[in-house]
Design a protein around this motif. Structure first.
Motif, short mmCIF file in Angstrom:
data_model
loop_
_atom_site.label_atom_id
_atom_site.label_comp_id
_atom_site.label_asym_id
_atom_site.label_seq_id
_atom_site.Cartn_x
_atom_site.Cartn_y
_atom_site.Cartn_z
N ILE A 324 0.86 -1.19 0.00
CA ILE A 324 0.00 0.00 0.00
C ILE A 324 0.89 1.23 0.00
CG2 ILE A 324 -1.50 1.42 1.46
CD1 ILE A 324 -3.15 -0.77 0.36
N ASN A 325 0.58 2.16 -0.91
CA ASN A 325 1.24 3.47 -0.87
C ASN A 325 0.13 4.51 -0.75
OD1 ASN A 325 3.94 2.46 -1.45
ND2 ASN A 325 3.11 2.02 -3.48
N THR A 326 0.19 5.29 0.28
CA THR A 326 -0.92 6.23 0.48
C THR A 326 -0.38 7.60 0.85
OG1 THR A 326 -3.06 6.49 1.58
CG2 THR A 326 -1.28 5.62 2.91
N LYS A 327 -1.04 8.62 0.38
CA LYS A 327 -0.56 9.98 0.63
C LYS A 327 -1.74 10.94 0.73
CE LYS A 327 2.15 13.26 -1.98
NZ LYS A 327 2.19 13.23 -3.43
N LEU A 330 -2.49 17.95 2.08
CA LEU A 330 -3.23 19.17 2.37
C LEU A 330 -2.46 20.35 1.79
CD1 LEU A 330 -4.07 18.80 6.17
CD2 LEU A 330 -5.71 18.84 4.30
N ILE A 332 -3.08 24.40 1.97
CA ILE A 332 -4.01 25.38 2.55
C ILE A 332 -3.47 26.79 2.34
CG2 ILE A 332 -5.30 25.99 4.62
CD1 ILE A 332 -5.57 23.07 4.26
N ALA A 339 -8.98 21.88 8.56
CA ALA A 339 -8.71 20.79 7.63
C ALA A 339 -7.97 19.73 8.42
CB ALA A 339 -7.85 21.27 6.48
N SER A 340 -8.37 18.50 8.22
CA SER A 340 -7.66 17.44 8.92
C SER A 340 -7.62 16.22 8.03
CB SER A 340 -8.35 17.11 10.24
OG SER A 340 -9.68 16.75 10.00
N HIS A 341 -6.62 15.40 8.24
CA HIS A 341 -6.64 14.11 7.59
C HIS A 341 -5.99 13.08 8.49
CE1 HIS A 341 -2.66 15.26 5.46
NE2 HIS A 341 -2.38 14.48 6.46
N ALA A 343 -4.48 8.85 8.32
CA ALA A 343 -4.20 7.69 7.49
C ALA A 343 -3.71 6.57 8.39
CB ALA A 343 -3.13 8.01 6.45
N MET C 72 4.79 23.18 -4.33
CA MET C 72 4.81 24.17 -3.25
C MET C 72 6.22 24.57 -2.81
SD MET C 72 1.83 24.87 -3.16
CE MET C 72 2.26 26.28 -2.15
N LEU C 375 8.30 10.99 4.55
CA LEU C 375 8.14 9.64 4.02
C LEU C 375 8.26 8.64 5.17
CD1 LEU C 375 8.18 7.40 1.78
CD2 LEU C 375 10.66 7.71 1.69
N ALA C 402 -0.09 26.61 4.38
CA ALA C 402 0.38 25.48 5.19
C ALA C 402 0.05 24.21 4.43
CB ALA C 402 -0.32 25.47 6.54
N HIS C 403 1.05 23.38 4.21
CA HIS C 403 0.86 22.22 3.34
C HIS C 403 1.43 20.96 3.96
CE1 HIS C 403 0.24 25.71 0.94
NE2 HIS C 403 1.52 26.01 0.97
N THR C 404 0.84 19.86 3.61
CA THR C 404 1.28 18.59 4.17
C THR C 404 1.37 17.55 3.05
OG1 THR C 404 -0.13 19.19 6.03
CG2 THR C 404 0.81 17.01 6.07
N PHE C 405 2.53 16.96 2.89
CA PHE C 405 2.72 15.93 1.86
C PHE C 405 3.33 14.68 2.50
CE2 PHE C 405 3.38 20.09 -0.15
CZ PHE C 405 2.42 20.06 -1.14
N PRO C 406 2.52 13.87 3.13
CA PRO C 406 3.09 12.68 3.77
C PRO C 406 3.02 11.46 2.84
CG PRO C 406 0.86 13.07 4.55
CD PRO C 406 1.10 14.03 3.42
N TYR C 407 4.15 10.91 2.51
CA TYR C 407 4.20 9.68 1.71
C TYR C 407 4.27 8.49 2.67
CZ TYR C 407 5.54 12.63 -2.27
OH TYR C 407 5.56 13.57 -3.26
N ILE C 408 3.35 7.54 2.48
CA ILE C 408 3.34 6.37 3.35
C ILE C 408 3.43 5.14 2.45
CG2 ILE C 408 2.00 5.07 5.06
CD1 ILE C 408 0.57 7.80 5.67
N GLU C 409 4.44 4.34 2.64
CA GLU C 409 4.62 3.15 1.80
C GLU C 409 4.81 1.94 2.71
OE1 GLU C 409 7.29 5.82 -1.35
OE2 GLU C 409 8.08 3.92 -0.60
N HIS C 419 -1.12 8.03 10.85
CA HIS C 419 -0.77 9.40 10.51
C HIS C 419 -1.97 10.30 10.79
CE1 HIS C 419 0.84 12.67 7.91
NE2 HIS C 419 -0.44 12.92 7.79
N GLU C 420 -1.71 11.40 11.46
CA GLU C 420 -2.79 12.35 11.69
C GLU C 420 -2.29 13.73 11.37
OE1 GLU C 420 -4.27 12.20 15.70
OE2 GLU C 420 -4.21 10.02 15.65
N ALA C 421 -3.16 14.53 10.79
CA ALA C 421 -2.75 15.90 10.52
C ALA C 421 -3.93 16.82 10.74
CB ALA C 421 -2.25 16.03 9.09
N THR C 422 -3.65 17.98 11.27
CA THR C 422 -4.70 18.98 11.41
C THR C 422 -4.15 20.33 10.96
OG1 THR C 422 -4.05 19.66 13.63
CG2 THR C 422 -5.64 17.86 13.47
#
Lengths: 399, 251, 481
Positions: A324-327, A330, A332, A339-341, A343, C72, C375, C402-409, C419-422
């Motif tokens: 699984i690769n997930t990303k 956000l 903003i 905004a929240s996420h 995974a 970004m 990552l 404000a930006h979030t780019f989390p790569y999860i493999e 993973h949590e982001a707010t």
């Protein structure tokens, strides 16, 4: 010229009233080329499987529309061409060719959007469906290919809901061939209109690439529930633009990926103005040596103050070889925003399995129950009872 | 019904139960008390067959069958039930659906026909009512969003529907207010039957006031260090577990 | 009023306090980047042949590469031929002790709050002071040597411990790794070297203070920390530069090696000049930091407070190779005016039962952009790997991002990744509540921001936590209203 360009583009531009549009699209595609794994949006999805296919045209019997257990109006598109009889549609649904002026203004960007350009260059028959008023039954859009289809086809459909209209759109994608389906679906939801969209897809060897672009006007409400039962190579892009205040969308999906399958969902929700809301939830289950890719992007544009969004992606790895690769992304650029996420990636909960087994379920039954529970949650949001039951039944069959 | 002989159980290679002996006859209710960390929950998990609770030596005989050779679901089908100290939340799995699936799986394993839907629903509704639980709980996911007390009562509902031969209740009283405690005790008493046995694991004697234990055992450092009648529970309550330190040597 | 608040108050009244310039004659190589310049740097540092060869290989590789082009992140075109790659304060010979160091230099570090003299030294903290391309001096060397700890400038290490340098240099960050790491490998000048012998707990905090002074120069330092089995060390770096209208380049490489059961804690308080309120000037901070938990039960923890620089591009990472090894990343990144921060981490789980934890707090104000890019990768054989990531962003004002780019493999089913982001703003109601209790707006914001960052601050050594807090408040000046 790349292998893909050789396979998918011919020198002869289709000669019809869309000639100029096609020419431009082909030129853009040649300029940018097809994506490879260095293209950010295709980082985890290689097109090798498509490169290796030899796509051959052939004479085949058109597919019959798959049966569904509820009353519906039917739009059956086989290999990109309308097959069903449109005269039986109710007065609230009208069909016309897509407008070439609108097509001339489309922009699919650089190589990340190559398949959008490809569709524009090669689509068989552009259909525009206008829905006016409230539909009494779901409109079923069946995208199929003929049995044994081994060619490329490029279905292109636009559906517009006029202001205040309400409809349930049930989309069914299926092919038992070994070719390429490269579909583009454009949805336009007018002011205060509401569209409930269910998308169910299950493929074998066919390669399915689909792009869904949704534009929402003020007060428009769009709900998508999607169930993907997997396929050799599936790539689904979902782009929702919340273009005016009061627009909202909910996107839910479950994706089942089995051995030798690769499914990639890229979603992007754009909060272009303030006062917009979105919620998104995706669940992926990867088994065998299957690969699941999810990229969920939330973009809150400058000035889109007072926008709210929540994205959640849960993933289960069911075997040692699955990946699984997930990303969840956000981006903003506004204030007064929440905004929240979240995974997660994991396996079936050992505690829950034990709990179920201690109540008498076999290990297999317990695992199935947990998988079903995990995957069913996003489908439960489908509004129409019959549609929801149908999705859940599909889930049971495909899991 | 249950005969445990010199049971040794290790978790992550660490010995927890160190030679436990216990015999429970049909129809009896035994209480097992003991301080935190004495191995009470380990006993429950080992009996129910949780992975990682390894029986390193000794034997557990349940109605003439060796439990060690059985999968958790086989133990359940044979009539063993564990009420969990921390009932597990299972999102997305409907409570009623789950319970029926479990009941039918057990019945199938015993060669019995599937339960009649109407009869099943009726039984569940009655149990819910007896435990003052709202019927809407049936439509919700298993234990998800339940309060602590609701989860514990839900375990008793499950027990009432599954009708085990031997029920092991692991700290089912913890976290309950007095009204809920009484409901749980009534739920247990209703199921008392000459053919059914109970092992009630508890830290406090509070619950025992409403039950009629045939025997009370004290578990300490992986062994039963003292056994007696109900008066033992009262003594533990007034003196605490500290007295074990001195007595244990002599026992 | 307690001491912290007083200190904060004092800081608030001044702007970028490290923005002064030391007028000192400097020995520079000519501007430009080619093989001769690299040979010149190597010669000035009297390096062995193998090291020059390594630099040249890196340079040739760099010539084949292009800079990052990411979402970004706006990287300006940099003219690498206009930069001076080596600048050192002029002096006859290398000073044998700190007493021989040019008083002007000592005064500079005094002013920066890092006194190097015997009498004023920070208690319990050994400092290596790096001025432009060279190390000015290292305190407490003798005391450390008694414990078997080597703490010296990188140049000294090349001379005195060539076998260690040769074994470990580039073993965590190869010169092929990325554009800026390749550049650094070709032209690096100085930095710190730390070696902690087996079963030794380093008796004091180690610290390097980096100062860019000369005009039109870049700073390309290289730090290497080796922790032998069972050893433990806590290391801190600080950085400042004068206020100038031109942008200056800082491209560092930090390599950490933790062997069996070793622990390395690496903290950074980065306060390079951020440019003015119109986005003019400031340091481009392009840093590759990576730790290798090379053997079982090793542990590497990164803590960073990033308030400075016009652009920050750094991803302190952990390669969790040994079984049960652990990586941590705690970060506060604050951007204001036109600053860009693009920072995060990579946690590469290779060993079994490895764990990682990521806590990232981004605060954006003004017209700035602040991105978390991270990552988490679980390799197929990394059974039972665990990761927990929390990424929070706080927005102050309408024009920032404000930006979030989390790569999860994940390629292992027994791994658990969460993973949590707010993203939130400093709430009107929070501000009002604070103000109704008597705080002014700026103090209220400072308090809310401080609360937001608490989880990270508590990871910093005590003295630096206070400094970090104060820095945030100065950086936020004028952000409200």
């Amino acid at each position: 010229m790349s292998v893909l360009a050789e396979n998918l583009l011919s020198d002869a531009v289709l000669a019809d009233s869309y000639g100029a549009v096609r020419k431009r699209a082909q030129a853009e595609l040649m300029r940018h080329g097809f994506p490879d794994i260095k293209t950010e949006a295709w980082k985890y999805t290689s097109l090798r499987a498509l490169e290796k296919r030899s796509l051959v045209p052939g004479e085949h019997q058109p597919a019959s529309p798959p049966p569904v257990p509820f009353d519906h109006h039917l739009l059956h598109i086989d290999a990109g061409r309308l097959l069903s009889d449109s005269s039986s549609l109710p007065s609230g649904i009208s069909i016309e060719p897509v407008d070439s002026n609108r097509l001339a203004g489309l922009d699919y960007g650089n190589r990340g959007g190559a398949f959008g350009w490809l569709n524009l260059a090669r689509f068989e028959q552009g259909l525009k469906v206008v829905i006016n008023g409230r539909l009494d039954q779901p409109l079923m859009l069946a995208l199929t290919t003929p049995d044994g289809h081994a060619d490329a086809c490029h279905p292109r459909i636009e559906i517009e809901l006029t202001a205040g209209s309400r409809a349930c759109l049930v989309q069914l994608d299926s092919s038992n061939g070994s070719g390429l389906v490269n579909a583009v679906i454009d949805l336009k939801v007018g002011e205060n209109a509401r569209l409930d969209h269910a998308l169910s897809r299950h493929n074998g060897d066919a390669i399915w690439i689909e792009r869904l672009d949704v534009a929402l006007a003020a007060g428009a409400d769009y709900r998508l529930v999607t169930l993907d039962g997997g396929g050799r190579l599936t790539r689904q892009d979902i782009n929702v633009a919340l273009n005016a205040s009061g627009a909202r969308c909910e996107v839910d999906g479950s994706v089942l990926i089995g051995a030798r399958q690769h499914v990639d969902f890229h979603t992007a929700i754009d909060h272009c103005v303030g006062g917009t809301n979105s919620r998104e939830r995706f669940r992926m289950l990867a088994d065998g040596n299957g690969v699941g890719v999810f990229n969920g992007r939330i973009h809150i544009h400058p000035g889109a103050d007072d926008s709210h969004s929540d994205l959640n992606t849960g993933n289960l790895l069911l075997s040692e070889q699955a990946r699984i690769n997930t990303k969840p992304e956000l981006e903003i650029h506004a204030e007064e925003v929440t905004a929240s996420h979240g995974a997660t990636v994991g396996q079936l909960d050992e505690q829950a399995l034990f709990y179920l087994r201690s109540r008498g379920l076999s290990a297999e039954a317990a695992a199935n129950l947990l998988k079903t529970g995990f995957a069913a949650a996003p489908l439960e949001t489908a509004v129409d009872d019959a549609v929801r039951q149908w999705l859940l039944a599909n889930l049971g069959d495909w899991l | 019904m249950l005969k445990i002989t010199n049971l040794h159980v290790a978790v992550d290679d660490k010995p927890i139960l160190k030679g436990l002996n216990l015999e429970v006859a049909a129809g009896e209710l035994h209480a097992i008390m003991g301080p935190n960390g004495s191995g009470k929950s380990t006993l429950g998990y080992a009996l129910a067959g949780r992975d990682g609770y390894e029986i390193t030596s000794g034997a557990v005989d349940f109605e003439g069958r060796d439990l060690a050779d059985m999968e958790p679901e086989e133990r359940a089908a044979a009539g063993l039930f564990l009420a969990f100290q921390y009932p597990v939340e299972i999102p997305g799995v409907n409570n009623a659906y789950f319970l029926r699936a479990a009941l039918n799986a057990q019945r199938a394993a015993r060669g019995e026909p599937e339960v009649d839907s109407m009869a099943f629903l009726k039984a569940v509704r009655e149990s819910l009512k007896a435990l003052k639980m709202d019927e809407s709980l049936l439509k919700r996911a298993v234990n998800e969003g339940f309060s602590g007390g609701e989860k514990k009562r839900n375990e008793i509902v499950q027990m009432a529907v599954l009708k085990p031969k031997l029920a092991i209740l692991d700290e089912t009283d913890s976290g309950l207010d007095i009204d809920a405690l009484k409901l749980v005790a009534e739920g247990i008493n209703r199921l008392r039957d000459p053919a059914r046995s109970f092992v009630v694991i508890t830290h406090y004697q509070r619950l025992l006031e409403y039950l009629e234990p045939d025997r009370v055992h004290v578990l300490s450092d992986g062994q039963i260090v003292e056994s007696g009648g109900r008066e033992l529970a009262e003594r533990l309550e007034s003196e605490g577990y500290a007295f074990l330190e001195s007595d244990a040597v002599e026992v | 009023m307690n001491q912290t608040v007083e200190q904060v108050d004092r800081y608030i009244r001044q702007r970028y306090k490290a923005g002064f310039y030391t007028d000192i004659e400097s020995d520079r190589v000519p501007a430009g980047l080619n093989e001769e310049i690299i040979a010149m740097i190597s010669a000035k540092k009297e390096e062995p042949e193998w090291l020059l060869e390594w630099r040249l290989k890196a340079f040739h590789h760099w010539q084949t590469m292009v800079g990052p082009n990411w979402a970004m992140l706006k990287l300006p075109a940099i003219d690498f031929q206009k930069i001076h790659y080596y600048a050192a304060p002029k002096q006859q010979d290398r000073p044998k002790s700190l007493d021989e160091v040019d008083p002007k230099l000592l005064e500079t570090f005094d002013k920066l709050g890092v006194p190097l003299h015997e009498r004023a030294r920070l208690a319990g903290v050994a400092v290596d002071a790096v001025f432009d391309s060279v190390s000015v001096g290292t305190t407490f060397q003798k005391e450390l040597a008694e414990a078997g700890v080597i703490f010296c400038s990188f140049s000294e290490a090349v001379k005195d411990h060539p076998e260690l340098v040769r074994e470990y240099l580039g073993s965590v960050v190869p010169y092929t790794d990325n554009y800026f790491a390749a550049l650094n490998s070709a032209v690096f000048s100085d930095g710190s070297f730390v070696y902690i012998p087996e079963n030794t707990r380093c008796p004091m905090e180690l610290s390097t203070y980096f100062r860019i002074n000369a005009r039109d120069t870049g700073q390309f330092e290289r730090t290497l920390i080796i922790a032998e089995p069972g050893s433990e060390v806590s290391y801190l770096e600080g950085c400042t530069a004068p206020m100038r209208d031109e942008n200056q380049l800082h491209a560092a490489v930090v390599e950490l090696v933790a062997r069996k059961q070793a622990r390395i804690k690496y903290s950074t308080v980065q306060n390079w000049y951020p440019g003015d309120e119109n986005g003019k000037g400031g340091i481009y901070n392009f840093v590759t930091k990576r730790g290798d938990c090379r053997e079982d039960d090793a542990r590497i923890s990164w803590t960073q407070v990033e308030t400075g620089s016009a652009i920050t591009w750094k991803y302190p990472s952990c390669i969790l190779r040994g079984d049960r090894s652990a990586g941590e990343f705690y970060s506060v990144a604050l951007t204001h005016n036109h600053q860009q921060a693009d920072t995060g981490t990579k946690m590469i789980h290779l060993g079994k039962n490895t764990t990682s934890k990521i806590i990232s707090k981004g605060i954006s104000a003004g017209k700035s952009n602040n991105s978390y890019r991270g990552l988490v990768r679980v390799a197929r054989r990394a059974d039972n790997a665990r990761n927990y990531t929390q990424c929070d962003s706080l927005l102050i004002g309408k024009t920032c991002g404000a930006h979030t780019f989390p790569y999860i493999e994940s390629a292992n089913p027994t791994a658990t990744i969460e993973h949590e982001a707010t993203t939130s703003r400093v709430g009107e109601d929070q501000l009002f509540y604070c103000r109704s209790r008597g705080l002014d707006e700026e103090n209220a914001v400072a308090m809310i921001v401080d609360g937001f960052c608490k989880e990270v601050f508590k990871e910093l050594p005590m003295e630096f936590a206070v400094e970090a807090k104060a820095l945030l408040e100065i950086s936020l000046e004028g952000a409200v209203g």
